[in-house]
Scaffold this active site. Structure first.
Site, short mmCIF file in Angstrom:
data_model
loop_
_atom_site.label_atom_id
_atom_site.label_comp_id
_atom_site.label_asym_id
_atom_site.label_seq_id
_atom_site.Cartn_x
_atom_site.Cartn_y
_atom_site.Cartn_z
N GLU A 1 -12.20 -25.12 -54.81
CA GLU A 1 -11.86 -24.82 -53.42
C GLU A 1 -12.96 -25.35 -52.52
OE1 GLU A 1 -9.30 -23.58 -51.96
OE2 GLU A 1 -8.15 -22.42 -53.40
N CYS A 2 -12.61 -25.75 -51.31
CA CYS A 2 -13.58 -26.31 -50.39
C CYS A 2 -14.48 -25.25 -49.78
CB CYS A 2 -12.87 -27.07 -49.27
SG CYS A 2 -11.93 -26.01 -48.16
N GLY A 3 -14.13 -23.99 -49.94
CA GLY A 3 -14.92 -22.91 -49.35
C GLY A 3 -14.18 -22.18 -48.26
N ILE A 4 -13.30 -22.88 -47.56
CA ILE A 4 -12.58 -22.27 -46.43
C ILE A 4 -11.63 -21.19 -46.91
CG2 ILE A 4 -10.83 -22.71 -44.68
CD1 ILE A 4 -12.15 -25.40 -44.18
N ASP B 1 -20.86 -25.97 -47.77
CA ASP B 1 -19.50 -25.57 -47.39
C ASP B 1 -19.52 -24.69 -46.15
OD1 ASP B 1 -18.28 -26.97 -49.40
OD2 ASP B 1 -17.95 -25.25 -50.71
#
Length: 401
Positions: A267-270, A146
């Site tokens: 969550e994607c990490g962003i 990520d």
């Protein structure tokens, strides 16, 4: 009494049919009115945010999910895409559906803009990425994946355009992590970036209702059963009757992935708390008292030409988002606090000047540590043991004359 009660009952039953028809009509009118209100609210929010920026750079990181496409439609109607008032950013993780890249070209043509595309640092192709980071990184360390493929390029994209305002498509119905979002988030620090969520009060059904009403073409894979589109490796089809449940849009995302604490990934990490901030944080910050000297290309060039000064140099070429660079931060700081005699300890942010470090120092990886003597000759530290003692011993072996 009984007759009266029976009469009221008959009247109620007689009205029930009419009432049901009226209810259906009221519901439809309410949905139409709601959609009109949401559209007006979103458009007004976009317009006010652009006006408030007073010409300062505004970014829209767009992933081409359904809500993002609706935002493109509204921005286009306001003239902000063709004018360039809003810069569209796109992160290619090298793991997207092929249809997503095709759809990007389609919306660029439809709305008259050209997205700025960002990828993992130092990689122009999937082959570059596989060689540098490994094709299975996402299986081995999803958080590192990520950071490399999403957070760092995202942060770099915002820095590149100098964004003071960022539009995004987060909504309250995405899930509990976003349940209390507001339409605008003030910058966390003075001079920071303002986040604007024009669709924050929309529901997923509203997105599709609007797209149908206004004939807005959405990502083609929605018709193939995908409520949301992310990386092909962990995005799956979902029964359409589940799409419009709470958090249903993202029910097909991050399938099979878990966080380090064992929880299911959502969550994607962003947008994880602190992720962007960590990616933007520099290492060995001189304004916070670091003993490591901040060098840029001209100063390093002087050292390589032997025209810098009488000292030799211990130079670390780094990227602040690199976990190996982060891991050696304290040790290298300790070394800089008590450096070897006649040695200047310095840093060069390599991910910002990749062409230079590849040409002059023959490296594509971080961290890379070099000893440069006072006539410009240099040697690279090859060991992965990056303790102050190990590096100092290595420096002592070099010719300081």
């Amino acid at each position: 009494m009984l007759r009266g009660g029976s009469e009221r009952s008959r009247r109620f039953r007689r009205n029930a049919s009419t009432t049901q028809e009226e209810i259906s009509s009221w519901v439809e009118k309410a949905r139409v009115s709601r959609l009109q209100h949401l559209e007006e609210q979103a458009s007004t929010t976009i317009r006010k945010a652009v006006e408030a920026a007073s010409g300062e750079p505004i970014a829209f990181p767009c992933a081409l999910i359904a809500g993002d496409v609706i935002m493109l439609e509204l921005m286009h109607r306001l003239g902000y895409l063709t004018s360039g008032a809003i810069k569209v950013l796109f992160i290619d993780t090298f793991h997207l559906f092929p249809e997503t890249l095709d759809f990007l070209a389609d919306v660029e043509q439809r709305y008259g803009f050209k997205a700025q595309v960002f990828t993992a640092a130092g990689c122009n192709t999937k082959d570059d990425y596989d060689e540098m980071y490994g094709a299975d990184l996402w299986k081995e360390d999803i958080e590192e994946y990520d950071k490399i493929c999403k957070v760092e390029p995202f942060s770099r994209a915002l820095r590149t355009v100098g964004a003071v305002t960022m539009f995004n498509g987060r909504r309250r119905d995405h899930g509990k992590e976003r349940a209390h979002l507001e339409i605008i988030e003030e910058a966390a620090v003075a001079g920071g970036m303002i986040k604007v969520q024009p669709l924050v009060y929309w529901e997923f059904r509203d997105i599709f209702d609007f797209a149908e009403r206004e004939s807005v073409k959405l990502h083609p894979l929605h018709d193939d059963g995908y409520p949301s589109l992310g990386d092909a490796k962990d995005t799956v089809r979902v029964d359409r009757d589940k799409w419009f449940e709470y958090a249903g849009e993202r029910s097909g995302r991050f399938v099979g992935l878990v966080n380090k604490d064992g929880s299911a990934k959502s969550e994607c990490g962003i947008h994880v708390d602190g992720a962007i901030r960590d990616a933007e944080r520099d290492l060995w910050e001189t304004d916070k008292g670091s003993h490591v000297k901040l060098w840029e290309v001209p100063r390093v060039t002087e050292a390589l030409e032997g025209t810098n000064d009488d000292n030799s140099t211990l130079l670390v070429v780094y990227a602040p988002w690199c976990k190996y660079c982060q891991a050696m931060e304290d040790a290298f700081e300790d070394l800089a606090a008590t450096p070897p005699a006649n040695v200047t300890v310095a840093k060069l942010r390599g991910d910002a000047v990749r062409d230079f470090v590849e040409e002059k120092l023959m490296t594509k990886s971080f961290p890379s540590i070099y000893f440069i003597n006072n006539v410009g000759e240099y040697v690279r530290y090859e060991s992965e043991t990056r303790t102050p003692e190990a590096i100092s011993a290595w420096v002592a072996e070099q010719n300081l004359e």
